[in-house]
Motif scaffolding. Structure first.
Motif, PDB file in Angstrom:
ATOM      1  N   CYS B   2       0.878  -1.250  -0.166  1.00 21.50           N
ATOM      2  CA  CYS B   2       0.118   0.153   0.007  1.00 21.50           C
ATOM      3  C   CYS B   2       0.777   1.264   0.139  1.00 21.50           C
ATOM      4  O   CYS B   2       0.433   2.313   0.486  1.00 21.50           O
ATOM      5  CB  CYS B   2      -0.960   0.071   1.126  1.00 21.50           C
ATOM      6  SG  CYS B   2      -0.107  -0.025   2.759  1.00 21.50           S
ATOM      7  N   GLU B   3       2.099   1.043  -0.612  1.00 23.50           N
ATOM      8  CA  GLU B   3       2.876   2.272  -0.543  1.00 23.50           C
ATOM      9  C   GLU B   3       2.480   3.281  -1.807  1.00 23.50           C
ATOM     10  O   GLU B   3       1.830   2.661  -2.720  1.00 23.50           O
ATOM     11  CB  GLU B   3       4.317   1.896  -0.863  1.00 23.50           C
ATOM     12  CG  GLU B   3       5.201   1.232   0.258  1.00 23.50           C
ATOM     13  CD  GLU B   3       4.927  -0.455   0.217  1.00 23.50           C
ATOM     14  OE1 GLU B   3       4.290  -0.555  -0.916  1.00 23.50           O
ATOM     15  OE2 GLU B   3       5.128  -1.083   0.952  1.00 23.50           O
ATOM     16  N   ALA B   4       2.662   4.465  -1.674  1.00 25.78           N
ATOM     17  CA  ALA B   4       2.119   5.460  -2.655  1.00 25.78           C
ATOM     18  C   ALA B   4       3.490   5.868  -3.391  1.00 25.78           C
ATOM     19  O   ALA B   4       4.837   5.573  -3.027  1.00 25.78           O
ATOM     20  CB  ALA B   4       1.815   6.832  -2.011  1.00 25.78           C
ATOM     21  N   VAL B  21       6.970   4.890  -2.153  1.00 28.29           N
ATOM     22  CA  VAL B  21       7.674   5.818  -1.130  1.00 28.29           C
ATOM     23  C   VAL B  21       7.165   5.450   0.305  1.00 28.29           C
ATOM     24  O   VAL B  21       6.268   5.289   0.555  1.00 28.29           O
ATOM     25  CB  VAL B  21       7.200   7.199  -1.448  1.00 28.29           C
ATOM     26  CG1 VAL B  21       7.653   8.098  -0.507  1.00 28.29           C
ATOM     27  CG2 VAL B  21       7.496   7.606  -2.632  1.00 28.29           C
ATOM     28  N   ARG B  49      -0.426  17.420  -2.919  1.00 26.48           N
ATOM     29  CA  ARG B  49      -1.767  16.302  -2.829  1.00 26.48           C
ATOM     30  C   ARG B  49      -1.297  15.182  -2.349  1.00 26.48           C
ATOM     31  O   ARG B  49      -0.088  14.493  -2.840  1.00 26.48           O
ATOM     32  CB  ARG B  49      -2.356  16.329  -4.064  1.00 26.48           C
ATOM     33  CG  ARG B  49      -3.612  15.590  -4.096  1.00 26.48           C
ATOM     34  CD  ARG B  49      -4.446  16.223  -5.503  1.00 26.48           C
ATOM     35  NE  ARG B  49      -5.840  15.818  -5.329  1.00 26.48           N
ATOM     36  CZ  ARG B  49      -6.438  14.961  -5.916  1.00 26.48           C
ATOM     37  NH1 ARG B  49      -5.705  13.890  -6.005  1.00 26.48           N
ATOM     38  NH2 ARG B  49      -7.558  14.729  -5.376  1.00 26.48           N
ATOM     39  N   TYR B  50      -1.953  14.249  -1.513  1.00 26.35           N
ATOM     40  CA  TYR B  50      -1.657  12.945  -1.190  1.00 26.35           C
ATOM     41  C   TYR B  50      -2.895  12.346  -1.265  1.00 26.35           C
ATOM     42  O   TYR B  50      -3.941  12.702  -0.506  1.00 26.35           O
ATOM     43  CB  TYR B  50      -0.980  12.960   0.172  1.00 26.35           C
ATOM     44  CG  TYR B  50      -1.193  11.433   0.754  1.00 26.35           C
ATOM     45  CD1 TYR B  50      -0.332  10.534   0.601  1.00 26.35           C
ATOM     46  CD2 TYR B  50      -2.133  11.119   1.941  1.00 26.35           C
ATOM     47  CE1 TYR B  50      -0.362   9.098   0.941  1.00 26.35           C
ATOM     48  CE2 TYR B  50      -2.341   9.914   2.508  1.00 26.35           C
ATOM     49  CZ  TYR B  50      -1.352   8.865   2.051  1.00 26.35           C
ATOM     50  OH  TYR B  50      -1.442   7.666   2.513  1.00 26.35           O
ATOM     51  N   ASN B  51      -3.104  10.941  -2.108  1.00 29.52           N
ATOM     52  CA  ASN B  51      -4.184  10.258  -2.176  1.00 29.52           C
ATOM     53  C   ASN B  51      -3.837   8.885  -2.057  1.00 29.52           C
ATOM     54  O   ASN B  51      -3.214   8.347  -2.670  1.00 29.52           O
ATOM     55  CB  ASN B  51      -4.632  10.672  -3.631  1.00 29.52           C
ATOM     56  CG  ASN B  51      -6.080  10.020  -3.830  1.00 29.52           C
ATOM     57  OD1 ASN B  51      -6.218   8.764  -3.343  1.00 29.52           O
ATOM     58  ND2 ASN B  51      -6.898  10.751  -4.473  1.00 29.52           N
ATOM     59  N   ASN B  52      -4.395   8.547  -0.650  1.00 27.64           N
ATOM     60  CA  ASN B  52      -4.014   7.323  -0.340  1.00 27.64           C
ATOM     61  C   ASN B  52      -4.626   5.994  -1.253  1.00 27.64           C
ATOM     62  O   ASN B  52      -4.035   5.050  -1.344  1.00 27.64           O
ATOM     63  CB  ASN B  52      -4.294   6.837   1.136  1.00 27.64           C
ATOM     64  CG  ASN B  52      -4.245   5.648   1.755  1.00 27.64           C
ATOM     65  OD1 ASN B  52      -3.005   5.107   2.033  1.00 27.64           O
ATOM     66  ND2 ASN B  52      -5.172   4.758   1.868  1.00 27.64           N
ATOM     67  N   GLN B  53      -5.870   6.220  -1.760  1.00 27.79           N
ATOM     68  CA  GLN B  53      -6.514   5.496  -2.540  1.00 27.79           C
ATOM     69  C   GLN B  53      -5.998   5.291  -3.823  1.00 27.79           C
ATOM     70  O   GLN B  53      -5.766   4.099  -4.320  1.00 27.79           O
ATOM     71  CB  GLN B  53      -8.101   5.785  -2.668  1.00 27.79           C
ATOM     72  CG  GLN B  53      -9.219   4.876  -2.670  1.00 27.79           C
ATOM     73  CD  GLN B  53     -10.462   5.324  -2.598  1.00 27.79           C
ATOM     74  OE1 GLN B  53     -10.548   6.221  -2.389  1.00 27.79           O
ATOM     75  NE2 GLN B  53     -11.311   4.235  -2.629  1.00 27.79           N
TER      76      GLN B  53
END
Lengths: 62, 62
Positions: B2-4, B21, B49-53
């Motif tokens: 689940c890394e972005a 990351v 911006r950070y979007n986990n999904q």
């Protein structure tokens, strides 16, 4: 479950301000956050650190 | 998993600059990143911006 939680770092103490953050958007000095439950929070601050392993988004006040 | 991934947004185009990351640290206008493979990258910019999904960390040049 790999969402990160948002913490406000103040006086070397991390205070959790939003669980399971799904979206973070910067708008000038405002940080808008939405979590997986649809809760929203906007805080004035600076995102200074993101740690995926610890699941932490660290925000410091401006 | 689940890394972005980190993307640089330029002219409305997202260019992937670092996979998976694990850690992001802001140091003034510098953004230091380390991924799960130990690769490091430092870029001058602003995390917007950070979007986990979507697994996206969006950085814009300053």
């Amino acid at each position: 479950m790999c969402e990160a939680h948002a913490y406000l770092l103040r006086d070397n103490t991390e205070e959790k301000i939003l669980e399971s953050v799904d979206l973070v958007e910067m708008d000038g000095e405002d940080i808008h956050m939405v979590n997986i439950f649809g809760e929203q929070k906007t805080i004035r601050g600076k995102l200074t650190r993101y740690n995926n392993q610890e699941g932490k988004i660290i925000i410091e006040p401006i």
